[in-house]
Design an enzyme around this catalytic site. Structure first.
Site, short mmCIF file in Angstrom:
data_model
loop_
_atom_site.label_atom_id
_atom_site.label_comp_id
_atom_site.label_asym_id
_atom_site.label_seq_id
_atom_site.Cartn_x
_atom_site.Cartn_y
_atom_site.Cartn_z
N TYR A 229 14.00 -22.61 -12.68
CA TYR A 229 15.41 -22.65 -12.28
C TYR A 229 16.05 -21.26 -12.43
CZ TYR A 229 20.46 -23.50 -12.81
OH TYR A 229 21.84 -23.44 -12.72
N LYS B 33 17.42 -18.74 -9.45
CA LYS B 33 18.83 -18.32 -9.41
C LYS B 33 18.91 -16.79 -9.43
CE LYS B 33 22.11 -20.59 -9.59
NZ LYS B 33 22.93 -21.16 -8.48
N ALA C 268 23.63 -25.91 -5.01
CA ALA C 268 22.51 -25.38 -5.79
C ALA C 268 21.56 -26.51 -6.16
CB ALA C 268 23.03 -24.72 -7.07
N GLY D 64 29.50 -31.50 -5.76
CA GLY D 64 28.96 -31.28 -7.11
C GLY D 64 30.12 -31.14 -8.08
N GLN D 65 29.80 -30.98 -9.39
CA GLN D 65 30.91 -30.97 -10.36
C GLN D 65 31.82 -29.76 -10.18
OE1 GLN D 65 29.80 -31.23 -14.46
NE2 GLN D 65 27.93 -30.04 -14.22
#
Ligand SMILES: NC(=O)c1ccc[n+]([C@@H]2O[C@H](COP(=O)([O-])OP(=O)(O)OC[C@H]3O[C@@H](n4cnc5c(N)ncnc54)[C@H](OP(=O)(O)O)[C@@H]3O)[C@@H](O)[C@H]2O)c1
Length: 286
Positions: free
Chosen positions: A126, A130, A61, A10-11
Site C-alpha cells: 500500500y 501510494k 484510492a 469514501g470517508q
C-alpha cells in the site's frame, strides 16, 4: 471555480461534500467508482475534457492496507497508474490537482515527526503504491498539492473508531498494539483543511503533512474511544510482534505539520477533541 471530487463516497470524499455543501457558491461535482472509474484512461479523459474543472480533488484510492499485500496489481492500478491518467489529462486541461497520500510512505524508524523532505521508504505494498502515485503525479503536474495524512476515521465507512465501537458494544475483550505511534485524524478536519487550500488566495504546490495534533498508539486510541463512548471494555496492550498482520506498518509515523499550518494559517484540533466530536455524531445518528 469548478471543482471535481473523485472517490466521493469514501470517508474523506463524504466529508469534503459536507464542508463544501456549506458553501453553495462553489460549483463542485462529486464522482464515485461507478460514475468515474479512475482506472479507465478513456473515462478519465472524457470526464476532464467534456467539462473544464479548475481543481481536481482525488479522494479515490485503494486503502485496504493488509489486502494490498495479496492484491498488489489492483492496488498499483488504483494508487499509481490511475493517478497517472488523472495527472496527464489534468496537465492538458490546465486542471490543478489536490491528491491524498499517507504516512505509510515512511519506514517508521524516526523518533521525531517526519518532515515533507524526509526520505520515504515504505515497507508495505500500500505504502509503495501510494509513494509511486506521488511520483507519477509530480512528473506530470509539478505544482500539484499532495497531502500526506494518517489514521483517518469518520462517522462513515469502515475505520478503527467504528470497529472499536462495534466490538466494544458487543463486550468483546481486546488486545491492541501499543508500539505503533502516530496520530488519529478526523476526516472532517482534513476536509476543512482542503477547503482552506482550495479557497486560498494563492496556489502553493508541493507536499504537505496533515493530521490532527498530538500523538497516540493504537492502544491509546482504543482506550480513548471506549472512555469517550462510556463503554466498559477490557483492553490489553500488546506488541506488534504479538499481533501479526500481512502488511508491515511503521512503528513511528507522526507527521510534522508546520508547513501546512504556516502556509494556510490552520489551527488544527487535538486528536482527542475531534474524536469526541466524531463519537458524539455517531451516537446522535443511532
Ligand atoms: N483511511 C486511512 O486511514 C488513511 C490513512 C492515510 C492516508 N489515507 C489516504 O486518504 C485518502 C482517502 O482515504 P479514505 O479513508 O477516504 O478512503 P476510502 O474510504 O477507502 O475511500 C476511497 C474511495 O475510493 C473509491 N475508489 C476505489 N477505486 C476507485 C476507482 N477505480 N475509481 C474511483 N473511485 C474508486 C472507493 O470506492 P469503493 O468503495 O466503491 O471501492 C472509495 O469510495 C486516500 O488517498 C488514502 O490513501 C487514508
Amino acid at each position: 471555480m469548478k471543482i471535481l471530487v473523485t472517490g466521493a463516497k469514501g470517508q474523506l470524499g463524504l466529508n469534503i461534500k459536507r464542508i463544501f455543501d456549506l458553501h453553495p457558491d462553489i460549483d463542485v461535482t462529486y464522482t464515485d467508482a461507478d460514475s468515474l472509474d479512475i482506472t479507465s484512461p478513456d473515462a478519465v479523459r472524457k470526464y476532464l475534457k467534456d467539462t473544464h474543472f479548475d481543481i481536481l480533488i482525488n479522494c479515490a484510492a485503494y486503502t485496504a492496507v493488509d489486502k494490498a499485500e495479496s492484491e498488489a496489481l489492483l492496488a498499483s492500478k488504483i494508487n499509481t497508474e490511475a493517478v497517472g491518467y488523472l495527472a496527464s489529462t489534468a496537465r492538458e486541461t490546465g486542471t490543478r490537482i489536490i491528491h491524498i497520500s499517507t504516512d505509510y510512505v515512511f519506514p517508521g524508524d524516526h523518533c521525531r515527526p517526519y518532515n515533507e523532505h524526509d526520505e520515504p521508504n515504505p515497507h508495505s505494498i500500500y505504502g509503495r503504491t501510494k509513494l509511486e502515485g506521488e511520483a507519477v503525479l509530480k512528473s506530470f503536474c509539478p505544482d500539484a498539492i499532495i497531502i500526506r495524512t494518517a489514521w483517518l476515521y469518520s462517522e462513515d465507512g469502515s475505520n478503527f473508531v467504528r470497529t472499536m465501537l462495534d466490538k466494544g458494544s458487543q463486550g468483546i475483550d481486546l488486545k491492541v498494539v501499543c508500539d505503533q505511534i502516530g496520530t488519529p485524524t478526523y476526516a472532517r478536519d482534513l476536509a476543512k483543511a482542503i477547503f482552506e487550500i482550495t479557497t486560498a488566495d494563492e496556489w502553493r504546490g508541493g507536499i504537505y503533512h496533515f493530521t490532527n495534533e498530538g500523538v497516540a498508539s493504537w492502544y491509546d486510541f482504543a482506550k480513548a474511544i471506549f472512555r469517550i463512548a462510556r463503554l466498559k471494555v477490557n483492553v490489553t496492550p500488546c506488541a506488534s510482534t504479538e499481533y501479526k498482520t500481512p502488511a508491515k506498518r511503521p512503528l513511528f509515523s507522526v507527521l510534522n505539520k508546520t508547513k501546512i499550518k504556516k502556509a494556510y494559517r490552520l489551527q488544527i484540533p487535538y486528536w482527542e477533541e475531534s474524536l469526541r466530536e466524531c463519537i458524539s455524531n455517531i451516537s446522535n445518528r443511532i
